[in-house]
Design a protein around this motif. Structure first.
Motif, PDB file in Angstrom:
ATOM      1  N   VAL A   1       0.862  -1.184   0.000  1.00  0.00           N
ATOM      2  CA  VAL A   1       0.000   0.000   0.000  1.00  0.00           C
ATOM      3  C   VAL A   1       0.899   1.235   0.000  1.00  0.00           C
ATOM      4  O   VAL A   1       1.764   1.378   0.871  1.00  0.00           O
ATOM      5  N   PRO A   2       0.750   2.129  -0.988  1.00  0.00           N
ATOM      6  CA  PRO A   2       1.629   3.307  -1.065  1.00  0.00           C
ATOM      7  C   PRO A   2       1.530   4.174   0.189  1.00  0.00           C
ATOM      8  O   PRO A   2       0.471   4.270   0.818  1.00  0.00           O
ATOM      9  N   GLU A   3       2.624   4.796   0.540  1.00  0.00           N
ATOM     10  CA  GLU A   3       2.659   5.689   1.695  1.00  0.00           C
ATOM     11  C   GLU A   3       3.104   7.070   1.234  1.00  0.00           C
ATOM     12  O   GLU A   3       4.153   7.214   0.588  1.00  0.00           O
ATOM     13  N   PHE A   4       2.299   8.065   1.528  1.00  0.00           N
ATOM     14  CA  PHE A   4       2.645   9.435   1.152  1.00  0.00           C
ATOM     15  C   PHE A   4       3.969   9.804   1.827  1.00  0.00           C
ATOM     16  O   PHE A   4       4.092   9.710   3.048  1.00  0.00           O
ATOM     17  N   PRO A   5       4.984  10.202   1.033  1.00  0.00           N
ATOM     18  CA  PRO A   5       6.347  10.305   1.580  1.00  0.00           C
ATOM     19  C   PRO A   5       6.679  11.592   2.329  1.00  0.00           C
ATOM     20  O   PRO A   5       7.791  11.717   2.866  1.00  0.00           O
TER      21      PRO A   5
ATOM     22  N   ARG B   1      -2.317  15.776  -3.144  1.00  0.00           N
ATOM     23  CA  ARG B   1      -3.119  15.716  -4.375  1.00  0.00           C
ATOM     24  C   ARG B   1      -2.225  15.604  -5.602  1.00  0.00           C
ATOM     25  O   ARG B   1      -2.535  14.870  -6.544  1.00  0.00           O
ATOM     26  N   TRP B   2      -1.128  16.353  -5.600  1.00  0.00           N
ATOM     27  CA  TRP B   2      -0.183  16.291  -6.726  1.00  0.00           C
ATOM     28  C   TRP B   2       0.419  14.892  -6.828  1.00  0.00           C
ATOM     29  O   TRP B   2       0.519  14.323  -7.907  1.00  0.00           O
ATOM     30  N   TRP B   3       0.819  14.336  -5.678  1.00  0.00           N
ATOM     31  CA  TRP B   3       1.410  12.980  -5.632  1.00  0.00           C
ATOM     32  C   TRP B   3       0.388  11.936  -6.073  1.00  0.00           C
ATOM     33  O   TRP B   3       0.701  11.017  -6.834  1.00  0.00           O
ATOM     34  N   PHE B   4      -0.873  12.056  -5.618  1.00  0.00           N
ATOM     35  CA  PHE B   4      -1.917  11.102  -5.968  1.00  0.00           C
ATOM     36  C   PHE B   4      -2.208  11.160  -7.470  1.00  0.00           C
ATOM     37  O   PHE B   4      -2.435  10.125  -8.111  1.00  0.00           O
ATOM     38  N   ALA B   5      -2.216  12.374  -8.052  1.00  0.00           N
ATOM     39  CA  ALA B   5      -2.469  12.527  -9.485  1.00  0.00           C
ATOM     40  C   ALA B   5      -1.386  11.851 -10.312  1.00  0.00           C
ATOM     41  O   ALA B   5      -1.618  11.519 -11.485  1.00  0.00           O
ATOM     42  N   ARG B   6      -0.231  11.637  -9.735  1.00  0.00           N
ATOM     43  CA  ARG B   6       0.861  10.925 -10.399  1.00  0.00           C
ATOM     44  C   ARG B   6       0.903   9.472  -9.968  1.00  0.00           C
ATOM     45  O   ARG B   6       1.946   8.820  -9.978  1.00  0.00           O
TER      46      ARG B   6
ATOM     47  N   THR C   1       3.323   7.544  -7.201  1.00  0.00           N
ATOM     48  CA  THR C   1       4.661   7.022  -7.526  1.00  0.00           C
ATOM     49  C   THR C   1       5.759   8.054  -7.349  1.00  0.00           C
ATOM     50  O   THR C   1       6.943   7.701  -7.368  1.00  0.00           O
ATOM     51  N   ALA C   2       5.410   9.334  -7.215  1.00  0.00           N
ATOM     52  CA  ALA C   2       6.443  10.372  -7.084  1.00  0.00           C
ATOM     53  C   ALA C   2       7.239  10.148  -5.801  1.00  0.00           C
ATOM     54  O   ALA C   2       6.687   9.797  -4.756  1.00  0.00           O
ATOM     55  N   SER C   3       8.547  10.373  -5.885  1.00  0.00           N
ATOM     56  CA  SER C   3       9.418  10.163  -4.732  1.00  0.00           C
ATOM     57  C   SER C   3       9.322  11.338  -3.765  1.00  0.00           C
ATOM     58  O   SER C   3       8.728  12.386  -4.074  1.00  0.00           O
ATOM     59  N   LYS C   4       9.918  11.165  -2.617  1.00  0.00           N
ATOM     60  CA  LYS C   4       9.937  12.250  -1.634  1.00  0.00           C
ATOM     61  C   LYS C   4      10.645  13.473  -2.212  1.00  0.00           C
ATOM     62  O   LYS C   4      10.179  14.612  -2.034  1.00  0.00           O
ATOM     63  N   LYS C   5      11.746  13.257  -2.908  1.00  0.00           N
ATOM     64  CA  LYS C   5      12.488  14.377  -3.504  1.00  0.00           C
ATOM     65  C   LYS C   5      11.618  15.115  -4.513  1.00  0.00           C
ATOM     66  O   LYS C   5      11.597  16.358  -4.546  1.00  0.00           O
TER      67      LYS C   5
END
Length: 439
Positions: A381-385, A412-417, A420-424
């Protein structure tokens, strides 16, 4: 008391104190035997940690022996001759004096003690529950048919079914729970007639006990057959105050088939998928789609809910709604979409919602179903970084509600991607947010 010929059980009791307690309660002039579920389970090759004993020792004597073993007696049932205890090893023991039940209010009886084992057996609910055993494995069947009925899968009331039911109306639901676990033969007509005649007595039973019995029913091997009889007997409608036409046993059968296909059975996530509130999962499956909006109101009329169960219903409904809002097809369920559903709904709810969606017409093939379940169960399960401390390091002046806004925008930006977007990458996005947007 007659013993069952050529049958010796092994109880595999792992706590020596349990055996010592029972041995002490067999010191002259007392006799004490295991009874009911522990005997039934041992015959079926199962190990039980819930041990019921029948004894000729008085509750006062039982209390003294338990205290001698440094155990705290539980005396809530002492009016019925019952004293219990819980051991640290996980065993629960309930020790009840042989008794005859006399007057009953439809739930609880007035008990009169006896020293007669046959009399004690006659006051029990089903023949397969009137089996007794010594620690050495000798089995006794005072009524002469309990062992046979258990072997054949015949759930039968003892004596006159109407009399047993009106003593305790909960026995109606216990009948179907036992049928779900042991019922290989068709129910006797006399039992079904008595149940149909007295089903209105279930109004006297608490919502907590109804839920407990139904929860146990849906874990039984023969649950489909048991639910079918619940529907045709009118008991289901009596409990839920919803017409039998609201439900479709074929939908439950399809859900059961999916739940036990190889893709679920062999999944490393199988245990939670199979046993997370199974009665709620199957109830959702039983209810026809046009009545899904009434699911919770129908259930709440009859059952009590824990907070976790209420949350589960809401999550399941939300995930099913997402399937409607964002139609799910085999082509749309790429890894990114899987990530988003997992992050929003969690692994168990996501897969169980898929199983329910497949009931009404499999929109992907069986092979693709298996592949999809495999992909879901093997995906973390993905975890918001990003955390608030990460934002504070960039914008020390962002605090309170503005911190929440910044986190929300980034999420929201991370979820729209597709999660998969990294913490950086997320921190780079935050750097590009105009400060006035979040302050």
């Amino acid at each position: 008391m007659r013993s069952v010929a050529n049958l010796t059980l092994k109880f595999h009791i792992t706590d020596p104190r349990v055996e010592r307690i029972i041995c002490d309660l067999n010191t002259s002039p007392w006799q004490t035997k295991l009874v009911g579920g522990a005997v039934r389970d041992a015959i079926m090759g199962k190990h039980s940690y819930d041990l019921d004993c029948a004894t000729t020792a008085s509750p006062t004597d039982v209390i003294a022996i338990l205290e001698r073993h440094s155990l705290k007696p539980i005396t809530v049932g002492i009016a019925f001759g019952t004293v219990g205890c819980v051991l640290a090893s996980g065993y629960t023991i309930e020790i009840t004096h042989l008794r005859k039940d006399t007057l009953s209010d439809g739930r609880y009886a007035t008990a009169r003690i006896t020293d007669d084992w046959h009399t004690d057996a006659q006051r029990r609910d089903f023949t397969m529950n009137a089996l007794y055993a010594d620690l050495d494995g000798t089995v006794y069947d005072p009524l002469g048919r309990g062992f046979r009925d258990l072997q054949e899968g015949c759930v039968c009331f003892i004596g006159e079914p109407s009399a047993r039911i009106t003593e305790d109306y909960l026995r109606i639901l216990r009948y179907y729970r036992f049928y779900a676990h042991f019922g290989r033969l068709h129910p006797r007509a006399v039992d079904q007639l008595a149940i149909a005649t007295h089903r209105e007595g279930l109004a006297r039973i608490s919502r907590e006990r109804i839920k407990k019995e139904l929860s146990g029913l849906f874990t039984g091997t023969y649950r489909l057959t048991a639910v079918g009889y619940l529907l045709t007997s009118g008991v289901w409608e009596q409990i839920f105050k919803a017409p039998a036409q609201y439900f479709d046993i074929e939908r439950m059968k399809r859900a059961d088939d999916l739940q036990h296909t190889r893709m679920i059975r062999d999944s490393p996530y199988n245990e939670e998928l199979a046993f997370r509130f199974p009665y709620l999962f199957y109830f959702y499956a039983l209810l026809k789609p046009e009545h899904h909006s009434s699911l919770e109101s129908i259930l709440r009329k009859a059952l009590s809910f824990s907070k976790n169960e209420s949350n589960y219903i809401q999550k399941l409904k939300a995930c099913m709604q997402d399937f409607i809002t964002h139609p799910v097809t085999v082509s749309s369920l790429d890894q990114g979409t899987i990530n988003c559903f997992l992050y929003t709904h969690g692994k168990s709810v996501f897969i169980q919602a898929l199983l329910l969606a497949w009931i009404d017409g499999s929109f992907i093939s069986g092979a693709d179903q298996a592949s999809l379940v495999s992909a879901i169960t093997t995906t973390n399960v993905p975890e918001f970084p990003v955390r608030g401390t990460d934002i504070s390091a960039l914008y020390p002046n962002i605090v309170g509600k503005n911190m929440g806004k910044a986190l929300h925008m980034t999420e929201r930006w991370w979820f729209a991607r597709q999660c998969t977007a990294s913490k950086k990458e997320c921190l780079d996005f935050i750097k590009d947010i105009p400060l006035t947007t979040v302050t």
